[in-house]
Design a protein around this motif. Sequence first.
Motif, PDB file in Angstrom:
ATOM      1  N   GLU A  69      -1.741  -0.462  -8.604  1.00 22.66           N
ATOM      2  CA  GLU A  69      -2.940   0.130  -9.025  1.00 22.66           C
ATOM      3  C   GLU A  69      -3.250   1.323  -8.231  1.00 22.66           C
ATOM      4  O   GLU A  69      -3.563   1.021  -6.926  1.00 22.66           O
ATOM      5  CB  GLU A  69      -3.945  -1.134  -9.182  1.00 22.66           C
ATOM      6  N   VAL A  70      -3.644   2.239  -8.816  1.00 15.71           N
ATOM      7  CA  VAL A  70      -4.292   3.455  -8.073  1.00 15.71           C
ATOM      8  C   VAL A  70      -5.690   3.017  -7.656  1.00 15.71           C
ATOM      9  O   VAL A  70      -6.535   2.923  -8.488  1.00 15.71           O
ATOM     10  CB  VAL A  70      -4.182   4.668  -9.071  1.00 15.71           C
ATOM     11  N   ALA A  71      -5.786   2.849  -6.345  1.00 16.65           N
ATOM     12  CA  ALA A  71      -7.125   2.383  -5.855  1.00 16.65           C
ATOM     13  C   ALA A  71      -7.886   3.750  -5.434  1.00 16.65           C
ATOM     14  O   ALA A  71      -9.097   3.438  -5.465  1.00 16.65           O
ATOM     15  CB  ALA A  71      -6.849   1.567  -4.788  1.00 16.65           C
ATOM     16  N   PHE A  72      -7.374   4.769  -4.927  1.00 15.00           N
ATOM     17  CA  PHE A  72      -8.126   5.776  -4.045  1.00 15.00           C
ATOM     18  C   PHE A  72      -7.352   7.297  -4.821  1.00 15.00           C
ATOM     19  O   PHE A  72      -6.276   7.178  -4.339  1.00 15.00           O
ATOM     20  CB  PHE A  72      -8.165   5.727  -2.752  1.00 15.00           C
ATOM     21  N   LEU A  73      -7.968   7.903  -5.202  1.00  9.06           N
ATOM     22  CA  LEU A  73      -7.738   9.560  -5.227  1.00  9.06           C
ATOM     23  C   LEU A  73      -8.514  10.044  -4.344  1.00  9.06           C
ATOM     24  O   LEU A  73      -9.707  10.197  -4.230  1.00  9.06           O
ATOM     25  CB  LEU A  73      -8.245  10.096  -6.828  1.00  9.06           C
ATOM     26  N   GLY A  74      -7.845  10.807  -3.486  1.00  8.85           N
ATOM     27  CA  GLY A  74      -8.451  11.563  -2.279  1.00  8.85           C
ATOM     28  C   GLY A  74      -8.314  10.479  -1.111  1.00  8.85           C
ATOM     29  O   GLY A  74      -8.120   9.385  -1.251  1.00  8.85           O
ATOM     30  N   ALA A  75      -8.631  11.158   0.178  1.00  4.62           N
ATOM     31  CA  ALA A  75      -8.844  10.164   1.384  1.00  4.62           C
ATOM     32  C   ALA A  75     -10.235   9.185   1.353  1.00  4.62           C
ATOM     33  O   ALA A  75     -11.013   9.866   1.430  1.00  4.62           O
ATOM     34  CB  ALA A  75      -8.585  11.002   2.465  1.00  4.62           C
ATOM     35  N   SER A 129      -3.283  10.174  -2.816  1.00  6.39           N
ATOM     36  CA  SER A 129      -3.513   8.839  -3.819  1.00  6.39           C
ATOM     37  C   SER A 129      -2.933   7.647  -3.153  1.00  6.39           C
ATOM     38  O   SER A 129      -2.105   7.941  -2.381  1.00  6.39           O
ATOM     39  CB  SER A 129      -2.999   8.968  -5.187  1.00  6.39           C
ATOM     40  N   ILE A 130      -3.743   6.718  -3.259  1.00  2.95           N
ATOM     41  CA  ILE A 130      -3.429   5.449  -2.520  1.00  2.95           C
ATOM     42  C   ILE A 130      -3.373   4.489  -3.530  1.00  2.95           C
ATOM     43  O   ILE A 130      -4.189   4.198  -4.327  1.00  2.95           O
ATOM     44  CB  ILE A 130      -4.427   5.048  -1.574  1.00  2.95           C
ATOM     45  N   VAL A 131      -2.045   3.594  -3.664  1.00  9.21           N
ATOM     46  CA  VAL A 131      -1.719   2.696  -4.796  1.00  9.21           C
ATOM     47  C   VAL A 131      -1.642   1.420  -3.980  1.00  9.21           C
ATOM     48  O   VAL A 131      -0.905   1.556  -2.913  1.00  9.21           O
ATOM     49  CB  VAL A 131      -0.514   3.191  -5.754  1.00  9.21           C
ATOM     50  N   ILE A 132      -2.533   0.410  -4.463  1.00  8.19           N
ATOM     51  CA  ILE A 132      -2.498  -0.929  -3.860  1.00  8.19           C
ATOM     52  C   ILE A 132      -1.925  -1.920  -4.852  1.00  8.19           C
ATOM     53  O   ILE A 132      -2.736  -2.122  -6.011  1.00  8.19           O
ATOM     54  CB  ILE A 132      -3.678  -1.326  -3.145  1.00  8.19           C
ATOM     55  N   ASP A 133      -0.832  -2.489  -4.598  1.00  6.95           N
ATOM     56  CA  ASP A 133      -0.153  -3.544  -5.645  1.00  6.95           C
ATOM     57  C   ASP A 133      -0.033  -2.904  -6.747  1.00  6.95           C
ATOM     58  O   ASP A 133      -0.468  -3.519  -7.838  1.00  6.95           O
ATOM     59  CB  ASP A 133      -0.905  -4.846  -5.597  1.00  6.95           C
ATOM     60  N   VAL A 160       0.832  -1.292   0.078  1.00  9.46           N
ATOM     61  CA  VAL A 160      -0.184  -0.071   0.108  1.00  9.46           C
ATOM     62  C   VAL A 160       0.705   1.173  -0.034  1.00  9.46           C
ATOM     63  O   VAL A 160       1.622   1.395   0.920  1.00  9.46           O
ATOM     64  CB  VAL A 160      -1.045   0.055   1.313  1.00  9.46           C
ATOM     65  N   GLU A 161       0.827   2.107  -1.197  1.00  6.98           N
ATOM     66  CA  GLU A 161       1.737   3.136  -1.137  1.00  6.98           C
ATOM     67  C   GLU A 161       0.775   4.616  -0.962  1.00  6.98           C
ATOM     68  O   GLU A 161      -0.277   4.532  -1.817  1.00  6.98           O
ATOM     69  CB  GLU A 161       2.292   3.276  -2.475  1.00  6.98           C
ATOM     70  N   VAL A 162       0.865   5.065  -0.205  1.00  4.37           N
ATOM     71  CA  VAL A 162       0.144   6.526   0.161  1.00  4.37           C
ATOM     72  C   VAL A 162       1.020   7.534  -0.350  1.00  4.37           C
ATOM     73  O   VAL A 162       2.241   8.026   0.316  1.00  4.37           O
ATOM     74  CB  VAL A 162      -0.229   6.729   1.583  1.00  4.37           C
ATOM     75  N   ILE A 163       0.505   8.179  -1.524  1.00  4.01           N
ATOM     76  CA  ILE A 163       1.293   9.436  -1.989  1.00  4.01           C
ATOM     77  C   ILE A 163       0.697  10.673  -1.406  1.00  4.01           C
ATOM     78  O   ILE A 163      -0.590  10.915  -1.701  1.00  4.01           O
ATOM     79  CB  ILE A 163       1.058   9.334  -3.571  1.00  4.01           C
TER      80      ILE A 163
END
Length: 85
Positions: free
Chosen positions: A63-69, A57-61, A3-6
Amino acid sequence: MLVEVITSPQCPHCPTAKKVVEEVVKKVSCDDIEVKYIDATEDPGTVEKYNIMSVPSIVIDGEVAFLGAPSIEQLENYLREKLSR
């Protein structure tokens, strides 16, 4: 699972995204989840790699999973679904 939190230091919503990720990872309590926090201003390569246009932005494995919180519920549901595959 990675889980990458940008985030960005100037972003008023980024601390919320970080807090949501920390709470959900603790709640899901899976040893297979690694969390990496990425400052968009210090790592433009990652921002470009995922074509990130806004933070948080949250990238999971990869793949951009979420834009915003996301909400705690949204992220928890997403992670549990991915872990059950």
